[in-house]
Design a protein around this motif. Structure first.
Motif, PDB file in Angstrom:
ATOM      1  N   THR A  22       0.832  -1.203   0.000  1.00 65.53           N
ATOM      2  CA  THR A  22       0.000   0.000   0.000  1.00 65.53           C
ATOM      3  C   THR A  22       0.866   1.253   0.000  1.00 65.53           C
ATOM      4  O   THR A  22       0.560   2.235  -0.691  1.00 65.53           O
ATOM      5  N   VAL A  23       1.951   1.224   0.755  1.00 69.08           N
ATOM      6  CA  VAL A  23       2.871   2.365   0.787  1.00 69.08           C
ATOM      7  C   VAL A  23       3.450   2.614  -0.595  1.00 69.08           C
ATOM      8  O   VAL A  23       3.511   3.758  -1.077  1.00 69.08           O
ATOM      9  N   ALA A  24       3.863   1.543  -1.264  1.00 74.43           N
ATOM     10  CA  ALA A  24       4.459   1.685  -2.595  1.00 74.43           C
ATOM     11  C   ALA A  24       3.456   2.234  -3.597  1.00 74.43           C
ATOM     12  O   ALA A  24       3.793   3.101  -4.425  1.00 74.43           O
ATOM     13  N   ILE A  25       2.219   1.748  -3.536  1.00 77.85           N
ATOM     14  CA  ILE A  25       1.188   2.237  -4.457  1.00 77.85           C
ATOM     15  C   ILE A  25       0.917   3.715  -4.208  1.00 77.85           C
ATOM     16  O   ILE A  25       0.807   4.514  -5.153  1.00 77.85           O
ATOM     17  N   SER A  26       0.818   4.108  -2.931  1.00 73.32           N
ATOM     18  CA  SER A  26       0.559   5.519  -2.603  1.00 73.32           C
ATOM     19  C   SER A  26       1.694   6.414  -3.088  1.00 73.32           C
ATOM     20  O   SER A  26       1.451   7.488  -3.664  1.00 73.32           O
ATOM     21  N   ASN A  27       2.908   5.983  -2.851  1.00 76.18           N
ATOM     22  CA  ASN A  27       4.059   6.795  -3.272  1.00 76.18           C
ATOM     23  C   ASN A  27       4.106   6.954  -4.787  1.00 76.18           C
ATOM     24  O   ASN A  27       4.396   8.038  -5.309  1.00 76.18           O
ATOM     25  N   GLU A  28       3.838   5.871  -5.510  1.00 73.89           N
ATOM     26  CA  GLU A  28       3.851   5.953  -6.973  1.00 73.89           C
ATOM     27  C   GLU A  28       2.723   6.847  -7.485  1.00 73.89           C
ATOM     28  O   GLU A  28       2.906   7.632  -8.427  1.00 73.89           O
ATOM     29  N   ALA A  29       1.543   6.742  -6.864  1.00 76.75           N
ATOM     30  CA  ALA A  29       0.423   7.600  -7.266  1.00 76.75           C
ATOM     31  C   ALA A  29       0.747   9.068  -7.035  1.00 76.75           C
ATOM     32  O   ALA A  29       0.444   9.932  -7.879  1.00 76.75           O
ATOM     33  N   PHE A  30       1.375   9.360  -5.909  1.00 72.09           N
ATOM     34  CA  PHE A  30       1.754  10.751  -5.621  1.00 72.09           C
ATOM     35  C   PHE A  30       2.789  11.251  -6.632  1.00 72.09           C
ATOM     36  O   PHE A  30       2.726  12.387  -7.105  1.00 72.09           O
TER      37      PHE A  30
END
Length: 684
Positions: free
Chosen positions: A289-297
């Protein structure tokens, strides 16, 4: 036959019907309690009486419903997956008549139905004898001890009842000849779920019977067990594969695997139960989830909005709820950048619903055209008006509301004008006891109703809540009381809130005392901390209630479990609670919530300070109140019950001595007059 058979059931339609038909020939009353099954139970005949719960409440509640509806005092409680042998009921009833003991519990013997294939899990359960069995009891004896404890919604309700009844003379016997057949297949996954749920229940069982479930107190063992999750999951997978291949041989090695699995998931259930109560940190969030959020940002920062939106929506479908508010906020920012303001507004609103303290989302919504923001979350009307009118905005927690009382008073003095308090519906009644001229309930906490603010002619708007100004508050190093006063630009004349309960609340408090046969000044009060924080153990509170020699009233939410040996006052109005605390001899509670209401009274009190919260709180209760209430004792959450009991007894003795001295002086001044002062009058 003067017997009532009770069958609690949940989502097992065919099984419960088969069980009822197997009992029909006995001529006993049969009650099936459908505990809120998704599809209501339908019976093919009139062999049983059907009662349905509108929602799922747990096996204990279902049995209590059946007990209350039973026509006979002799009751047989059996599960919805046990088919009785033709003579099972008669064997048990005959044995009960032989012993003629109303405090007797008879259990039957359960084996697997010979017509169903046995899984490896079922073979192991048969070997170790882990079967719930039909139980015959005398209903008046159960009711005399309060029935089943409906707080046990996950399991062990039968164990808890037996432990409680044993304290009053329960005798248990097995009737070997009374046979029941288990008709439900059980796999290793079913066993894992059962052990985990029993572990959850073990935490509450231990709070009621501290000698039971010693694993609850062994944190080292629980932490070691959490590190063995991979090994336990591998063992589960190994047995699941063996069951898929229809392995029938239960070797000693396989039996050891079962023992390891049951032990691990039972302890894991205890660990999760303790974590829900507080005292154990949350597990690490999913790195995915952290990786997905960071990539989306990252994508949104370079203008790749479509892919960023897809990834943020993906975050919203993952189980890590702590990331949902951020995803909603960034989706709102993207829609705003694209000129889609209605969609942006919806995302910001949802962000604040998930996290009312999300300041960026609030600021994105709070863009008033006729007010200028002087400092973060303080506003002034651009157009000068002849009459000053102040809006004080605070939602927050209960402690924040209590802290706000002196600030509202100081605002009235500073501006010499009308002050209106905008707050949530939860705290509106309490806020009405402040010096605010009016209270307005917000439809959604955190959202400023700017059209209403403008139409009402407010010239100044203050939103000093610490959670809404988190960065500024953390940098200030101030206690919330000091921070709010600084944010509003006022000097406080007092740091202590004086709360006078309205007549309706006093009437409710008097009614509560009358209902339970209690008198002012002759009881203690305490706060139930639920499952939200680390706290002084409930077992200590049980010991205090047993040894202190005074009744103990415990405040809490409607959903909180009762603490044995105390009087529950759950889900009551805050002003009523304030009145009861004011009439009590002593109050104890955590370093938050109701304890701040206790500071508004003159009742001696003690709070249990969580060392993990002390840095966040900046200072303790006494320092925050600047010595305006000096009868506050501050202890750590690990303080022993004996220390607490000794202090309370000493405090009460000192108070009684002061009253006696006061009465002696009054008698010397006016011998004919009665001594009017009493302990509860001093506390009022």
């Amino acid at each position: 036959m003067k017997l009532t058979i009770i069958i609690p059931t949940y989502d097992r339609h065919s099984g419960v019907v088969e069980c009822a038909l197997a009992l029909e020939h006995n001529g006993a009353e049969i009650i099936i309690v459908d505990d809120g099954s998704e599809q209501p139970v339908a019976l093919p005949s009139k062999a049983a009486r059907l009662i349905r719960h509108e929602r799922h409440r747990g096996r204990a509640a279902a049995i209590n419903t059946g007990l209350k509806a039973a026509s006979h005092d002799l009751v047989l409680i059996t599960d919805d997956d046990i088919c009785a042998a033709p003579d099972m009921v008669s064997q048990m009833v005959d044995a009960f008549r032989t012993y003629r003991n109303p405090k007797l519990a008879l259990t039957g013997r359960v084996v697997w139905d010979p017509d169903i294939p046995l899984t490896l899990t079922m073979r192991w359960l048969e070997q170790v004898g882990k079967f719930p069995a039909p139980t015959l009891l005398w209903r008046p004896f159960i009711f005399q001890q309060g029935g089943y404890d409906e707080n046990f919604t996950a399991g062990l309700e039968q164990v808890e009842l037996q432990l409680r009844l044993k304290q009053h003379g329960l005798e248990s016997r097995l009737v070997e000849s009374a046979l029941g057949f288990r008709i439900r297949n059980i796999t290793i996954r079913d066993l894992v779920e059962r052990e985990f749920m029993d572990g959850l229940s073990a935490v509450y069982l231990h709070s009621k019977f501290p000698h039971c479930m010693p694993d609850v107190d062994n944190m080292d063992s629980l932490l070691r067990n959490e590190k063995q999750t991979d090994t336990a999951e591998a063992a589960v997978l190994e047995i699941a594969l063996m069951e898929q291949s229809d392995t029938e041989t239960l070797s000693p090695t396989t039996s050891d695997l079962f023992e390891h699995i049951c032990r691990h998931y039972f302890l894991h259930g205890i660990f999760e139960g303790l974590r829900d109560m507080g005292g154990i940190k949350q597990r690490r969030q999913s790195s995915g989830t952290v990786a997905i959020s960071n990539e989306a940002f990252r994508l949104s920062s370079i203008g790749e909005f479509d892919e960023a939106k897809r990834l943020f929506r993906l975050v919203l479908h993952r189980p890590d709820e702590e990331y949902w508010d951020g995803a909603e906020y960034h989706l709102g920012c993207i829609e705003s950048s694209l000129g889609n303001e209605p969609a942006a507004h919806s995302h910001f609103i949802e962000c604040l619903r998930l996290n009312p303290s999300h300041n960026e989302a609030r600021q994105a919504l709070n863009k008033p055209s006729v007010y200028r923001e002087m400092t973060p979350n303080t506003f002034e009307r651009i157009e000068a008006l002849s009459t000053t009118k102040v809006l004080f905005v605070l939602f927050g927690e209960l402690a924040d509301v209590i802290h706000a009382f002196p600030v509202v008073s100081a605002l009235k003095k500073k501006f010499s004008s009308e002050v209106v308090w905008l707050t949530s519906s939860r705290y509106a009644a309490l806020a009405r006891a402040s010096f605010a001229d009016a209270i307005h309930e917000a439809k959604q906490p955190g959202i400023f109703p700017w059209d209403w603010i403008h139409s009402e002619g407010f010239t100044h708007v203050f939103y000093p809540e610490c959670g809404a100004n988190l960065k500024e508050w953390n940098e200030s190093g101030l206690h919330p009381i000091e921070f709010m006063s600084a944010k509003c630009g006022v000097q406080l004349e007092t740091h202590k809130t004086w709360l006078k309960s309205e007549p309706g609340a006093v009437f409710q408090a008097e009614g509560f005392l009358a209902e339970h046969g209690l008198k002012r000044g002759e009881f203690l009060t305490a706060s139930h901390v639920g499952a939200s924080s680390r706290h002084w153990p409930h077992t200590n509170l049980m010991k205090l209630a047993k040894e202190i020699g005074l009744p103990v009233i415990v405040f809490g939410e409607k959903t909180d479990p009762e603490i044995p040996g105390t009087f529950s006052c759950f889900g009551k109005p805050l002003q009523m609670i304030a009145a009861l605390i004011g009439w009590s001899s002593f109050y104890i509670g955590p370093d938050s919530g109701i304890s701040w209401i206790a500071t508004t009274t003159s009742t001696p009190m003690a709070v249990f300070m969580d060392p993990l919260r002390q840095e966040h709180l900046k200072v303790g209760f006494r320092d925050a109140l600047r010595g305006e209430k000096d009868d506050i004792e501050e202890w750590g959450i690990y303080t022993s019950a004996d220390v607490v009991i000794g202090h309370i007894q000493k405090s009460i003795s000192n108070c009684e001595l002061r009253i006696a001295n006061l009465g002696h002086l009054e008698t010397q001044r006016s011998p004919k007059s009665a001594i009017r002062n009493s302990q509860f009058e001093i506390h009022s």
